[in-house]
Write an enzyme that holds these catalytic residues in place. Sequence first.
Site, PDB file in Angstrom:
ATOM      1  N   LYS A 199     -28.554 -19.459  39.109  1.00  2.25           N
ATOM      2  CA  LYS A 199     -28.675 -18.011  39.301  1.00  2.25           C
ATOM      3  C   LYS A 199     -27.648 -17.545  40.328  1.00  2.25           C
ATOM      4  O   LYS A 199     -27.164 -18.341  41.142  1.00  2.25           O
ATOM      5  CB  LYS A 199     -30.072 -17.675  39.836  1.00  2.25           C
ATOM      6  CG  LYS A 199     -31.212 -17.881  38.850  1.00  2.25           C
ATOM      7  CD  LYS A 199     -32.549 -17.541  39.502  1.00  2.25           C
ATOM      8  CE  LYS A 199     -33.724 -17.765  38.570  1.00  2.25           C
ATOM      9  NZ  LYS A 199     -33.752 -16.873  37.401  1.00  2.25           N
TER      10      LYS A 199
ATOM     11  N   ARG B 126     -41.173 -21.914  30.586  1.00  2.00           N
ATOM     12  CA  ARG B 126     -41.755 -22.251  29.288  1.00  2.00           C
ATOM     13  C   ARG B 126     -41.768 -23.760  29.069  1.00  2.00           C
ATOM     14  O   ARG B 126     -42.618 -24.283  28.346  1.00  2.00           O
ATOM     15  CB  ARG B 126     -40.984 -21.527  28.178  1.00  2.00           C
ATOM     16  CG  ARG B 126     -39.514 -21.835  28.198  1.00  2.00           C
ATOM     17  CD  ARG B 126     -38.674 -20.759  27.514  1.00  2.00           C
ATOM     18  NE  ARG B 126     -38.572 -19.530  28.302  1.00  2.00           N
ATOM     19  CZ  ARG B 126     -37.950 -18.430  27.888  1.00  2.00           C
ATOM     20  NH1 ARG B 126     -37.359 -18.392  26.692  1.00  2.00           N
ATOM     21  NH2 ARG B 126     -37.904 -17.374  28.662  1.00  2.00           N
TER      22      ARG B 126
HETATM   23  N1  BES Z   1     -38.376 -17.184  37.091  1.00  5.22           N
HETATM   24  C1  BES Z   1     -37.485 -16.564  36.178  1.00  5.22           C
HETATM   25  C2  BES Z   1     -37.944 -15.178  35.750  1.00  5.22           C
HETATM   26  C3  BES Z   1     -38.007 -14.133  36.833  1.00  5.22           C
HETATM   27  C4  BES Z   1     -36.911 -13.323  37.074  1.00  5.22           C
HETATM   28  C5  BES Z   1     -39.149 -13.929  37.553  1.00  5.22           C
HETATM   29  C6  BES Z   1     -36.969 -12.355  38.059  1.00  5.22           C
HETATM   30  C7  BES Z   1     -39.226 -12.956  38.536  1.00  5.22           C
HETATM   31  C8  BES Z   1     -38.135 -12.162  38.784  1.00  5.22           C
HETATM   32  C9  BES Z   1     -37.357 -17.409  34.929  1.00  5.22           C
HETATM   33  O1  BES Z   1     -37.463 -18.784  35.103  1.00  5.22           O
HETATM   34  C10 BES Z   1     -36.011 -17.158  34.358  1.00  5.22           C
HETATM   35  O2  BES Z   1     -35.053 -17.509  35.005  1.00  5.22           O
HETATM   36  N2  BES Z   1     -35.966 -16.564  33.172  1.00  5.22           N
HETATM   37  C11 BES Z   1     -34.746 -16.280  32.521  1.00  5.22           C
HETATM   38  C12 BES Z   1     -34.898 -16.695  31.070  1.00  5.22           C
HETATM   39  C13 BES Z   1     -33.614 -16.672  30.284  1.00  5.22           C
HETATM   40  C14 BES Z   1     -32.676 -17.727  30.802  1.00  5.22           C
HETATM   41  C15 BES Z   1     -33.961 -16.905  28.852  1.00  5.22           C
HETATM   42  C16 BES Z   1     -34.467 -14.791  32.639  1.00  5.22           C
HETATM   43  O3  BES Z   1     -35.424 -14.003  32.622  1.00  5.22           O
HETATM   44  O4  BES Z   1     -33.320 -14.430  32.778  1.00  5.22           O
HETATM   45 MN    MN Z   2     -35.612 -19.705  35.619  1.00  3.32          MN
END
Ligand code: BES
Ligand code: MN
Length: 504
Positions: free
Chosen positions: A279, A353
């Site tokens: 990230k 997931r």
């Molecule tokens: N933990 C994150 C989702 C999240 C983002 C929670 C912001 C709270 C605030 C999750 O693991 C994630 O990174 N999801 C990705 C999925 C994508 C790579 C398909 C996302 O939402 O970008």
């Molecule tokens: Mn994530």
Amino acid sequence: MNIKVVAGDIAQQDADAVVVNLFEGVTTPGGATGAVDGAMGGAISALIADGEVRGKRGELTLIHTLGTIAPRRVLVAGLGKAESFTLDGVRSVAAESARRLNGIGVKSAATIVHGAGIGGLDGKAAAQALAEGMVMGLYRFDKYKSNASDVSLTDVSVVEFDGSKVDALQQGVDEGRIIGEAVNLCRDMANEPANNMTPSDMAERALAVGQKYGVGLEVLERARMAELGMGALLGVAQGSEEPPKFIIMRYNGDADDEANNIGLLGKGITFDSGGLDIKNAAGMSTMKGDMAGGASVIAAMQAIAQLKPRINVTAIVPATENMPSGTAQRPGDVVRAMNGKTIEIDNTDAEGRLVLADAMAYARTIGLSRIVDVATLTGAMAVALGDQCIGAFGNDDAFTGQVVDAANAVGERAWPLPMYDDYKSQYSSDIADIKNTGGRGAGSITGALIIGEFNDGAPWVHLDIAGTARARGSKGATVKGATGVPVRTLVRLVQDLGGVGIKN
Ligand code: BES
Ligand code: MN
Ligand code: ZN
């Protein structure tokens, strides 16, 4: 906080401060507010006549009593319009009043139950909301502040004129305190920095709850997870120095009927860096809170064990960090989950997931017949519904309806989103059974559908709390930081399913 219900006259209490209320448009206060007004020689009605106290929602007026009654201060809380006053209003007003009194160093307060008079709310339910609001509203996370001061407001008397109502109100207050404390436990865990909330720390918190309230605890270590074939979870964990923990808590509320059960699964990513698909700084900044779902099911167990509904409840938290390293899983890797399905890792940041896939498969092998999972799963959720509403996804409309009803009843709010099979093609893989992402469109739905691939037919609801787990500011019973959502929903759902329970 000690909260006790007493029968008597609110104007005669021995407390540092008294809280009364006023609905908008009331010019001659009656009931408890009228009694206090009378004892103070009409001080409140004079303020109303001058237009200074109007009863608007959110209005808090502090009056010095100057010896007219024993308490030195009276706080008049505006409740807004009587027709639109709800239990959420009770919770908010209680929280804001408690914060105000605490802010001026008040140690003991006497209050009436807002809304139980002309507001027309059920007394016990309003008393519960009152206690929840005070306990939640006074929450703070200041353990790392060198100059932290203790919360001063520790003793509250809830005063009821009609002695016959005291028992019901005390029940409501006790329930509200138990639930508020569970919310605060969840907040404590999710606010804790990731260096002090590792998977091992999560397991220890669960153990503490288990020991204190008599909930069984089992923690599976990496070797056992490998034996069970939890390749999806272990793939996420392999990039971290911190050992993963698979936390299982068990409350037995119906020993006679093993099938009367529910599983509560919570995503326990104690830090989500994204993994090799790392990230950016802004995206990573709140990722200590990526275990909020796991914290919520552990905290719900704390309340459930005290409220004792007649139902068996198992909480499961697959806990691990998601880190980049020389041992981290790579985009393109293929892992096999406990139910045998293979998953191509399209993006290492879609890790929630993956850990829930194995938690779900495990839940099915131990005979859990209804399942709710809670996860900060997708950033897309916050885009779709913002920070005021949980996204609900399910495979059984009746069960989804029950979960959504529970959320709405406690004011946490949830909204169902569609789970059309047609979206499944978005996560098909060329080389494995599925891949772990479904592209940009309907990102929250494909995330939910992917978890559903491991459920195999049991009624199941997925709650995506990515938007609601964290608050940017304090308002009502919400305190900036981790919100404790959806602890109250989970507790209410289990109470709805389990009836009044074995305590009563
Ligand atoms: N933990 C994150 C989702 C999240 C983002 C929670 C912001 C709270 C605030 C999750 O693991 C994630 O990174 N999801 C990705 C999925 C994508 C790579 C398909 C996302 O939402 O970008
Ligand atoms: Mn994530
Ligand atoms: Zn995550």
